[in-house]
Motif scaffolding. Structure first.
Motif, PDB file in Angstrom:
ATOM      1  N   ARG A  99      74.656  29.377 -26.380  1.00 55.90           N
ATOM      2  CA  ARG A  99      75.967  29.952 -26.702  1.00 55.90           C
ATOM      3  C   ARG A  99      76.655  29.154 -27.801  1.00 55.90           C
ATOM      4  O   ARG A  99      76.403  27.977 -27.975  1.00 55.90           O
ATOM      5  N   TYR A 100      77.553  29.787 -28.503  1.00 56.51           N
ATOM      6  CA  TYR A 100      78.288  29.229 -29.636  1.00 56.51           C
ATOM      7  C   TYR A 100      77.333  28.895 -30.789  1.00 56.51           C
ATOM      8  O   TYR A 100      77.561  27.943 -31.536  1.00 56.51           O
ATOM      9  N   ASP A 101      76.274  29.698 -30.875  1.00 51.77           N
ATOM     10  CA  ASP A 101      75.300  29.551 -31.959  1.00 51.77           C
ATOM     11  C   ASP A 101      74.776  28.117 -32.020  1.00 51.77           C
ATOM     12  O   ASP A 101      74.721  27.489 -33.090  1.00 51.77           O
ATOM     13  N   THR A 102      74.406  27.613 -30.840  1.00 48.84           N
ATOM     14  CA  THR A 102      73.881  26.257 -30.728  1.00 48.84           C
ATOM     15  C   THR A 102      72.363  26.290 -30.888  1.00 48.84           C
ATOM     16  O   THR A 102      71.663  26.947 -30.121  1.00 48.84           O
ATOM     17  N   ARG A 103      71.855  25.566 -31.874  1.00 43.15           N
ATOM     18  CA  ARG A 103      70.431  25.599 -32.202  1.00 43.15           C
ATOM     19  C   ARG A 103      69.885  24.170 -32.233  1.00 43.15           C
ATOM     20  O   ARG A 103      70.478  23.283 -32.845  1.00 43.15           O
ATOM     21  N   LYS A 104      68.741  23.990 -31.570  1.00 47.71           N
ATOM     22  CA  LYS A 104      68.078  22.698 -31.561  1.00 47.71           C
ATOM     23  C   LYS A 104      66.585  22.891 -31.785  1.00 47.71           C
ATOM     24  O   LYS A 104      65.986  23.804 -31.225  1.00 47.71           O
ATOM     25  N   ALA A 105      66.008  22.024 -32.583  1.00 55.43           N
ATOM     26  CA  ALA A 105      64.566  22.019 -32.801  1.00 55.43           C
ATOM     27  C   ALA A 105      64.118  20.563 -32.867  1.00 55.43           C
ATOM     28  O   ALA A 105      64.721  19.758 -33.591  1.00 55.43           O
ATOM     29  N   SER A 106      63.086  20.212 -32.097  1.00 54.92           N
ATOM     30  CA  SER A 106      62.643  18.825 -32.056  1.00 54.92           C
ATOM     31  C   SER A 106      61.136  18.758 -31.930  1.00 54.92           C
ATOM     32  O   SER A 106      60.479  19.690 -31.451  1.00 54.92           O
ATOM     33  N   GLY A 107      60.599  17.646 -32.373  1.00 53.17           N
ATOM     34  CA  GLY A 107      59.179  17.390 -32.258  1.00 53.17           C
ATOM     35  C   GLY A 107      58.931  15.923 -32.003  1.00 53.17           C
ATOM     36  O   GLY A 107      59.722  15.059 -32.414  1.00 53.17           O
ATOM     37  N   PHE A 108      57.844  15.638 -31.294  1.00 52.37           N
ATOM     38  CA  PHE A 108      57.507  14.242 -31.012  1.00 52.37           C
ATOM     39  C   PHE A 108      55.995  14.088 -31.044  1.00 52.37           C
ATOM     40  O   PHE A 108      55.254  14.897 -30.467  1.00 52.37           O
ATOM     41  N   LEU A 109      55.520  13.055 -31.741  1.00 53.94           N
ATOM     42  CA  LEU A 109      54.099  12.739 -31.849  1.00 53.94           C
ATOM     43  C   LEU A 109      53.877  11.307 -31.421  1.00 53.94           C
ATOM     44  O   LEU A 109      54.691  10.416 -31.723  1.00 53.94           O
ATOM     45  N   SER A 110      52.783  11.056 -30.714  1.00 56.11           N
ATOM     46  CA  SER A 110      52.439   9.688 -30.353  1.00 56.11           C
ATOM     47  C   SER A 110      50.942   9.486 -30.468  1.00 56.11           C
ATOM     48  O   SER A 110      50.148  10.416 -30.265  1.00 56.11           O
ATOM     49  N   TYR A 111      50.576   8.274 -30.824  1.00 57.22           N
ATOM     50  CA  TYR A 111      49.166   7.921 -30.976  1.00 57.22           C
ATOM     51  C   TYR A 111      48.915   6.627 -30.222  1.00 57.22           C
ATOM     52  O   TYR A 111      49.680   5.659 -30.329  1.00 57.22           O
ATOM     53  N   SER A 112      47.826   6.611 -29.463  1.00 62.15           N
ATOM     54  CA  SER A 112      47.418   5.430 -28.718  1.00 62.15           C
ATOM     55  C   SER A 112      46.042   5.001 -29.189  1.00 62.15           C
ATOM     56  O   SER A 112      45.116   5.826 -29.290  1.00 62.15           O
ATOM     57  N   GLY A 113      45.895   3.710 -29.498  1.00 68.93           N
ATOM     58  CA  GLY A 113      44.619   3.210 -30.002  1.00 68.93           C
ATOM     59  C   GLY A 113      44.299   1.830 -29.494  1.00 68.93           C
ATOM     60  O   GLY A 113      45.043   1.243 -28.678  1.00 68.93           O
ATOM     61  N   LEU A 114      43.199   1.270 -29.974  1.00 69.68           N
ATOM     62  CA  LEU A 114      42.731  -0.054 -29.566  1.00 69.68           C
ATOM     63  C   LEU A 114      42.613  -0.151 -28.050  1.00 69.68           C
ATOM     64  O   LEU A 114      43.102  -1.090 -27.407  1.00 69.68           O
ATOM     65  N   ASP A 115      41.966   0.870 -27.479  1.00 73.97           N
ATOM     66  CA  ASP A 115      41.766   0.926 -26.032  1.00 73.97           C
ATOM     67  C   ASP A 115      43.080   0.867 -25.264  1.00 73.97           C
ATOM     68  O   ASP A 115      43.176   0.234 -24.199  1.00 73.97           O
ATOM     69  N   ARG A 128      45.872  -0.577 -26.196  1.00 74.11           N
ATOM     70  CA  ARG A 128      46.710  -1.754 -26.436  1.00 74.11           C
ATOM     71  C   ARG A 128      47.808  -1.484 -27.461  1.00 74.11           C
ATOM     72  O   ARG A 128      48.832  -2.166 -27.481  1.00 74.11           O
ATOM     73  N   ALA A 129      47.598  -0.502 -28.343  1.00 76.26           N
ATOM     74  CA  ALA A 129      48.564  -0.223 -29.404  1.00 76.26           C
ATOM     75  C   ALA A 129      49.008   1.230 -29.330  1.00 76.26           C
ATOM     76  O   ALA A 129      48.247   2.119 -28.922  1.00 76.26           O
ATOM     77  N   SER A 130      50.254   1.480 -29.710  1.00 73.36           N
ATOM     78  CA  SER A 130      50.778   2.846 -29.733  1.00 73.36           C
ATOM     79  C   SER A 130      51.822   2.979 -30.823  1.00 73.36           C
ATOM     80  O   SER A 130      52.481   2.009 -31.202  1.00 73.36           O
ATOM     81  N   VAL A 131      51.943   4.210 -31.335  1.00 73.17           N
ATOM     82  CA  VAL A 131      52.941   4.536 -32.350  1.00 73.17           C
ATOM     83  C   VAL A 131      53.570   5.866 -31.964  1.00 73.17           C
ATOM     84  O   VAL A 131      52.870   6.798 -31.542  1.00 73.17           O
ATOM     85  N   GLY A 132      54.877   5.974 -32.089  1.00 68.98           N
ATOM     86  CA  GLY A 132      55.576   7.214 -31.780  1.00 68.98           C
ATOM     87  C   GLY A 132      56.499   7.624 -32.908  1.00 68.98           C
ATOM     88  O   GLY A 132      57.087   6.774 -33.592  1.00 68.98           O
ATOM     89  N   LEU A 133      56.612   8.934 -33.113  1.00 63.28           N
ATOM     90  CA  LEU A 133      57.465   9.467 -34.181  1.00 63.28           C
ATOM     91  C   LEU A 133      58.159  10.724 -33.663  1.00 63.28           C
ATOM     92  O   LEU A 133      57.503  11.623 -33.137  1.00 63.28           O
ATOM     93  N   GLY A 134      59.474  10.773 -33.788  1.00 63.97           N
ATOM     94  CA  GLY A 134      60.225  11.924 -33.301  1.00 63.97           C
ATOM     95  C   GLY A 134      61.285  12.375 -34.288  1.00 63.97           C
ATOM     96  O   GLY A 134      61.773  11.584 -35.110  1.00 63.97           O
ATOM     97  N   TYR A 135      61.635  13.659 -34.203  1.00 62.93           N
ATOM     98  CA  TYR A 135      62.682  14.222 -35.059  1.00 62.93           C
ATOM     99  C   TYR A 135      63.384  15.348 -34.292  1.00 62.93           C
ATOM    100  O   TYR A 135      62.751  16.101 -33.539  1.00 62.93           O
ATOM    101  N   GLN A 136      64.692  15.445 -34.465  1.00 63.80           N
ATOM    102  CA  GLN A 136      65.441  16.568 -33.895  1.00 63.80           C
ATOM    103  C   GLN A 136      66.540  17.010 -34.850  1.00 63.80           C
ATOM    104  O   GLN A 136      67.245  16.181 -35.443  1.00 63.80           O
ATOM    105  N   ARG A 137      66.686  18.322 -34.964  1.00 66.99           N
ATOM    106  CA  ARG A 137      67.777  18.938 -35.709  1.00 66.99           C
ATOM    107  C   ARG A 137      68.684  19.638 -34.714  1.00 66.99           C
ATOM    108  O   ARG A 137      68.235  20.473 -33.929  1.00 66.99           O
ATOM    109  N   SER A 138      69.967  19.269 -34.697  1.00 63.56           N
ATOM    110  CA  SER A 138      70.944  19.855 -33.786  1.00 63.56           C
ATOM    111  C   SER A 138      72.080  20.465 -34.595  1.00 63.56           C
ATOM    112  O   SER A 138      72.575  19.852 -35.550  1.00 63.56           O
ATOM    113  N   GLN A 139      72.507  21.665 -34.177  1.00 63.14           N
ATOM    114  CA  GLN A 139      73.575  22.337 -34.913  1.00 63.14           C
ATOM    115  C   GLN A 139      74.292  23.307 -33.983  1.00 63.14           C
ATOM    116  O   GLN A 139      73.664  24.016 -33.193  1.00 63.14           O
ATOM    117  N   THR A 140      75.619  23.335 -34.056  1.00 67.31           N
ATOM    118  CA  THR A 140      76.401  24.300 -33.299  1.00 67.31           C
ATOM    119  C   THR A 140      77.651  24.666 -34.081  1.00 67.31           C
ATOM    120  O   THR A 140      78.240  23.813 -34.768  1.00 67.31           O
TER     121      THR A 140
END
Length: 683
Positions: A185-201, A203-215
């Motif tokens: 309601r009130y023309d509220t729009r959200k779009a988000s994404g999240f990526l993660s990578y796990s490596g070295l058995d 022991r290591a991880s990397v995460g990346l996220g983004y969100q666009r919020s608008q109302t």
């Protein structure tokens, strides 16, 4: 400490060991108690590790947050035991309180100063939160300073912490990603994404996220918002080293919601005077931009099985440009006022762990900078703190703990303070405040697999903030606060688990409102330099007060794990509350959450009931809200959710913004019922 406080401290210390000893004689022939404690999930060397005597804690996971379906972080905080929200507006989006005082906010391990947290909370998307932990006990002294920065009430001890962790990895720690799209309601729009990578058995991880919020917000309410949020984090862990770093960035533009007036007398509004009852305030301010950045590095080096050294570095900054325009003074006629808050934190500690004992010693430094809107002079302050804690397990079922912390603040560059005459003066630069001290003891006893008891006592001495304005410029004595708390926990079955935390505070020389000053010594009205309008200044006095209450929680799952519930009751009483200083809290708050899941279906109902209370003589609170969500999973990777928030359509308020006879504002109202749909895809 007084003789009475020393006596109470001694009694608590002696009583708990005696009780445990008697219990050991009584049940010595029984099978040994197997002690499993959720506190063990946090490494002992972590600054967020709490002793077992701390019962007043609550953690909400990513799953819990999705079930509650809050519109913002404030909605989420309000559902927690002990917490209250006072929505304010302007650059200060809201305040969070616990047991009558401010709480400190920790974001990804970084301590946010109070002035920063009040800006950041409104721009932190709940969709980007992995977990939020509420520590209602303020005696966890490894986390944050005993003194805050800048504002008039900054001398009050922090009454707990809210520890927020943003998204770090996919469930299970595996590589992958997910995307969410929603419309409401009130023309509220959200779009988000999240990526993660796990490596070295793993022991290591990397995460990346983004969100666009608008109302677009509600028509005429001036509460539109649009923002972009970015997350980047990485971690590495092996037998000797645990290292992580995270970066949170928010770039936003925000309209500041118009308050609804509460004044019923004669007024010259909109030219001057307070806003009439029921009328939207003429202020339609905007922040463009409002930007936030939080960077954290956490390192822990394990030297051997007993010794670990931990280091935290945090850098945080919020900045924005405010346009303070009105319905009769358009934005084109005003110039923007820039503002910036910045903090740099270091925390170094060493932990010595044995089979029965955990000893920790550490030091913390937080350096703060603020340039307020309309101010020509920035403020710079730095708090230095040192602490030591020890927790000893006498038996697997019984532990005792103690802690000591001392802080001292250096006012590098002071800010303005009003004298009782109404004139502003510059505070002294290069000045050291008196020392703040906190000492605490506690004990926890797992009586049997069902029952667990704990007790805590703490005493803290806090100097009077330098920025307080007093009548006749009187000097106010430091605050002395004794806090007593019990914890009772019972695990009867998976269908019924209960916890109760009664508390009692005896406060000497608390800083409370003593009315306001709206004229100088010559009878001329005080003028706000930023807006050019008449203003009033709160003055303070010292008063003794008693606070007491409890938090009760019941929870469980049954019906073959298909149905779950959680019930909460927070009761709070303050001996000095009279509804005239704008800092009151409801005597009672009730929360309930019911979850049902069957096959691909998952549904949640959340209820919040807040009793009425007075704020500057005006009744706020007195509302019941209901949130509902129904989700259907299609295959393993796609979920569609229908949700409704505040389905009772309550246009409630939580704080009256100022003295109605003089202030040109009123109450920020909730927009009422909202509803929408979300589609989530995992890959």
């Amino acid at each position: 400490m007084t003789q009475q406080e020393t006596a109470c401290l001694s009694l608590v210390t002696l009583f708990l060991p005696l009780q445990a000893g008697l219990a050991a004689e009584t049940v010595g022939e029984l099978a040994p108690v197997v002690v499993e404690d959720a506190r063990d999930e946090v490494p002992a060397y972590s600054r967020f590790a709490v002793p077992r005597s701390v019962e007043a804690s609550q953690t909400m996971t990513r799953e819990d947050i999705e079930a509650i379906r809050p519109r913002d972080v404030s909605d989420l905080i309000e559902t927690a035991l002990g917490m209250s929200i006072g929505r304010q507006g302007a650059r200060v989006h809201n305040f969070s309180y616990n047991r009558g005082d401010n709480v400190s906010i920790i974001l990804d391990g970084v301590y946010l100063t109070q002035t920063e947290a009040q800006r950041v909370l409104g721009d932190l998307p709940v969709e980007m939160i992995d977990s939020i932990r509420f520590l209602r006990d303020s005696t966890v002294i490894t986390i944050g300073p005993l003194m805050s920065f800048g504002s008039a009430n900054a001398g009050s001890p922090n009454q707990g912490f809210i520890v927020i962790t943003t998204r770090k990895a996919m469930p299970g720690g595996e590589s992958g990603g997910e995307a969410h799209v929603s419309y409401g309601r009130y023309d509220t729009r959200k779009a988000s994404g999240f990526l993660s990578y796990s490596g070295l058995d793993g022991r290591a991880s990397v995460g990346l996220g983004y969100q666009r919020s608008q109302t677009d917000g509600r028509d005429d309410w001036n509460n539109a918002y649009e923002g972009d949020t970015f997350l980047l984090n990485g971690a590495y862990k092996d037998a000797d080293l645990n290292a992580s770093a995270s970066l949170f960035i928010n770039r936003a533009e925000r309209d500041i919601q118009r308050a609804t007036g509460t004044y019923s007398g004669v007024t010259k509004y909109p030219v001057s005077g307070p806003t009439p009852d029921g009328v939207l305030d003429k202020n339609i301010w905007r922040y463009d931009p409002m930007n936030t950045m939080v960077f954290a590095v956490n390192l822990a080096r394990t030297w051997n099985e007993h010794n670990t050294t931990a280091l935290t570095y945090g850098w945080s900054q919020t900045e924005g440009t405010q346009y303070a325009y009105t319905t009769i003074k358009p934005k084109s006629s005003v110039s923007g006022s820039d503002a910036k808050d910045q903090a740099i934190e270091w925390n170094l500690s060493h932990t010595l762990s044995g089979e029965q004992n955990i000893f920790k010693i550490g030091a913390q430094s937080v350096r703060w900078y603020q340039q307020s809107e309309g101010s020509d002079t920035p403020r710079r302050e730095q708090v230095f703190g040192a602490y030591v804690t020890d927790e000893y397990r006498i038996t697997p079922a019984w532990s005792i703990d103690g802690a000591l912390r001392m802080d001292k603040k250096h006012i590098i560059e002071g800010g303005d303070k009003y004298l009782s005459s109404g004139n502003q003066v510059q505070l002294s630069n290069d000045e050291w405040t008196d020392k703040a001290t906190l000492v605490s003891i506690g004990s926890a006893w797992q009586i049997d697999p069902t029952w667990r008891l704990s007790a805590r006592y703490s005493f803290n001495h806090t100097p009077t903030p330098d920025v307080l304005t007093t009548r006749d410029d009187a000097e106010l004595d430091a605050e002395d606060r004794s806090r007593y708390e019990l914890g009772i926990e019972a695990d009867f079955s998976p269908a019924l688990q209960a916890s109760l935390t009664p508390f009692y505070y005896n406060i000497k020389n608390a800083k409370v409102s003593d009315g306001s000053i709206s004229e100088d010594a010559d009878g001329n009205p005080l003028i706000d330099e930023a807006s050019g309008e008449a203003t009033s200044i709160t003055v303070y006095k010292a008063a003794d007060r008693i606070r007491h209450g409890f938090e009760l929680s019941l929870r469980g799952r049954f019906a073959d794990d298909a149905l779950g519930y959680e019930l909460g009751w927070t009761h709070f009483n303050d001996s000095e509350e009279d509804g005239e200083n704008g800092s009151e809290f409801p005597d009672n708050k009730y929360t309930a959450r019911l979850n049902w899941r069957q096959g691909p279906w998952n549904s949640n109902v959340t209820l919040l009931r807040v009793d009425p209370y007075l704020s500057y003589g005006y009744t706020v609170g007195d509302f019941t809200t209901v949130n509902l969500s129904v989700a259907r999973q299609f295959g393993k990777d796609v979920t569609v959710t229908l949700y409704g928030q505040n389905l009772t359509d309550e246009h409630y308020g939580t704080n009256n913004k100022g003295y109605p006879a003089t202030a040109n504002w009123g109450v920020l109202r909730d927009v009422g019922a909202t509803y929408g749909v979300e589609v989530a895809v995992k890959f």
